[in-house]
Scaffold this motif. Structure first.
Motif, short mmCIF file in Angstrom:
data_model
loop_
_atom_site.label_atom_id
_atom_site.label_comp_id
_atom_site.label_asym_id
_atom_site.label_seq_id
_atom_site.Cartn_x
_atom_site.Cartn_y
_atom_site.Cartn_z
N ARG A 1 0.83 -1.20 0.00
CA ARG A 1 0.00 0.00 0.00
C ARG A 1 0.87 1.26 0.00
O ARG A 1 0.57 2.23 -0.70
CB ARG A 1 -0.93 -0.01 1.23
N ILE B 1 -8.31 5.01 -1.87
CA ILE B 1 -9.04 3.87 -1.32
C ILE B 1 -10.20 4.36 -0.46
O ILE B 1 -10.03 5.22 0.40
CB ILE B 1 -8.12 2.95 -0.48
N ILE C 1 -5.52 -6.12 -0.41
CA ILE C 1 -4.57 -5.05 -0.70
C ILE C 1 -3.47 -5.55 -1.64
O ILE C 1 -3.08 -4.88 -2.60
CB ILE C 1 -3.95 -4.50 0.61
N ILE D 1 -12.62 -0.96 -0.28
CA ILE D 1 -12.27 -2.04 0.64
C ILE D 1 -13.31 -2.13 1.76
O ILE D 1 -13.67 -1.13 2.38
CB ILE D 1 -10.88 -1.83 1.26
N ILE E 1 -4.55 -0.53 5.39
CA ILE E 1 -5.21 -0.01 4.19
C ILE E 1 -4.81 1.44 3.91
O ILE E 1 -4.66 1.83 2.76
CB ILE E 1 -6.74 -0.09 4.35
#
Length: 433
Positions: A86, A94, A138, A150, A167
């Protein structure tokens, strides 16, 4: 090896796998442990099946030095690898969606809407929303992803907080605060604290939150945050004004935005907020209302959530992916107002701990007072409840219910609602109805 070195190997691999029988050629196998299994035992099998590398946390299984790497804890390693991935793809926006009910439906609607504008939308597949599924999700995000959605599920406090650090979301939305996983959260206050961990992360990092302006818990706890608000009420701070058709006799979900009528095949007025939030998020990302309407009206659930099936002239409402006291009452309340003869087939609600018996008694009380004609209640928790009536029939398990059906058959009716916890898997009963 440090995480950067292993990440270089990951970048030329075909992906991560945690099931030795599903490994692809040149994939990396991570040996996770569970209550009833130890993935370390399958490291050799994974390599034999084509894995380029196996990550283990038991040194006795690190026998193939060239293709095996020992780490202290494989789950921690999975989290760190996902976090590093990430970090490398920090430019990809996201959106995180969590909540007690409706998060999967909302996630899928948001992804469908965003796909009308973006060519590469990444999102949580199926129910990969826990401490294992999220890092895997991810890690499945490619460099050409334009936007990601997500889903976070949680059954105890601090879990959402921990997943947020993996995340690193740019946006967030909480669907609602309901009685789900009470065994882990202890009470509704624990549930609210848990969900608000998302707000805490977003606020700390000066990110944006989407707010249902008709939910006082969301409104009061997001003061001082960057907000984008939708509501049925016209207020100065509302960004998106949405009008709902609260018609309990209408199976489909209908709402209006700027005089545009949107009719969703999703059943139950409890889905209206899920649809509205998806519309709001699409509006924020400048998807045209024409495209939003297309996405909503084209979306047909296929995961045992708010589906409708017509069989032998009976409309069967399949809403049995999962159940908790809040979602069960909402479904029953909606079903109760439909005109016609009605039968419910309900399975136990799990993970309620101390509250389990009382919450099941509450469901029975609702049914007794309702105009539902017959209720078939399946599971040992329902069987151990004291309340009953002439229209309630209890079964210890699905097998005993099927035996009853084969002997007596389901009475004639117009509608059947099927709902229960995922572990009960009530969809297997459809073929017997």
């Amino acid at each position: 090896m440090n995480i950067q070195n292993i990440y270089q190997l990951y970048s030329i691999s075909s992906g991560i796998e945690i099931n030795s029988k599903k490994v692809k050629k040149k994939s990396i196998f991570i040996a996770l442990k569970g209550k009833n299994f130890d993935g370390n035992q399958f490291a050799d099998e994974a390599i034999s099946n084509g894995a380029m590398l196996a990550i283990v946390d038991d040194q006795k299984y690190a026998v193939c030095k060239e293709k095996t790497i020992y780490v202290y804890n494989t789950l921690y390693f999975l989290h760190e690898l996902a976090k590093y991935h990430r970090y490398r793809l920090h430019h990809i926006p996201i959106i995180v969606i969590t909540g007690s009910n409706g998060k999967t439906t909302t996630k899928e609607l948001v992804a469908a809407i965003l796909a009308k504008k973006y060519k590469k939308v990444h999102y949580t597949i199926n129910n990969f929303n826990n401490h294992i599924g999220i890092p895997l999700t991810i890690l499945s995000m490619s460099e050409n992803t334009q936007i990601s959605v997500i889903e976070i599920g949680a059954n105890h406090e601090k879990e959402i907080e921990k997943m947020c650090y993996i995340i690193n979301p740019d946006y967030g939305y909480i669907t609602n605060f309901g009685k789900a996983h009470l065994e882990g959260f202890k009470n509704i206050k624990g549930i609210i604290r848990s969900k608000l961990e998302l707000y805490n992360f977003l606020k700390k990092n000066k990110k944006l939150v989407f707010i249902n302006g008709d939910d006082p818990i969301q409104l009061s706890n997001s003061i001082g945050m960057k907000r984008y608000i939708f509501s049925e009420r016209k207020k100065s701070n509302v960004n998106v004004y949405i009008k709902y058709l609260w018609d309990k006799n209408c199976i489909k979900s209908i709402l209006y935005i700027k005089n545009i009528k949107i009719v969703s095949p999703l059943i139950g007025n409890y889905n209206l907020f899920n649809i509205a939030s998806a519309i709001t998020i699409g509006t924020y990302f400048q998807v045209s209302l024409k495209r939003i309407k297309e996405a909503i009206e084209e979306y047909v659930p296929n995961n045992y959530r708010s589906q409708i099936l017509i069989k032998n002239n009976v409309k069967i409402i399949i809403d049995c992916y999962n159940a908790n006291p809040t979602s069960m009452i909402k479904s029953l309340d909606f079903f109760n107002h439909i005109k016609g003869d009605k039968i419910v087939i309900l399975g136990d609600m799990l993970e309620l701990g101390f509250f389990s018996n009382q919450e099941h008694e509450n469901i029975i009380s609702f049914i007794i007072k309702s105009n539902i004609n017959i209720a078939f209640l399946i599971g040992d928790i329902f069987c151990n409840t004291k309340k009953t009536s002439d229209k309630i029939i209890k079964f210890i398990n699905k097998k005993s219910f099927v035996e009853w059906i084969q002997k007596y058959s389901i009475p004639k009716t117009d509608y059947i609602l099927i709902k229960g916890s995922r572990e009960i898997a009530l969809e297997s009963l459809i073929c017997f109805i």
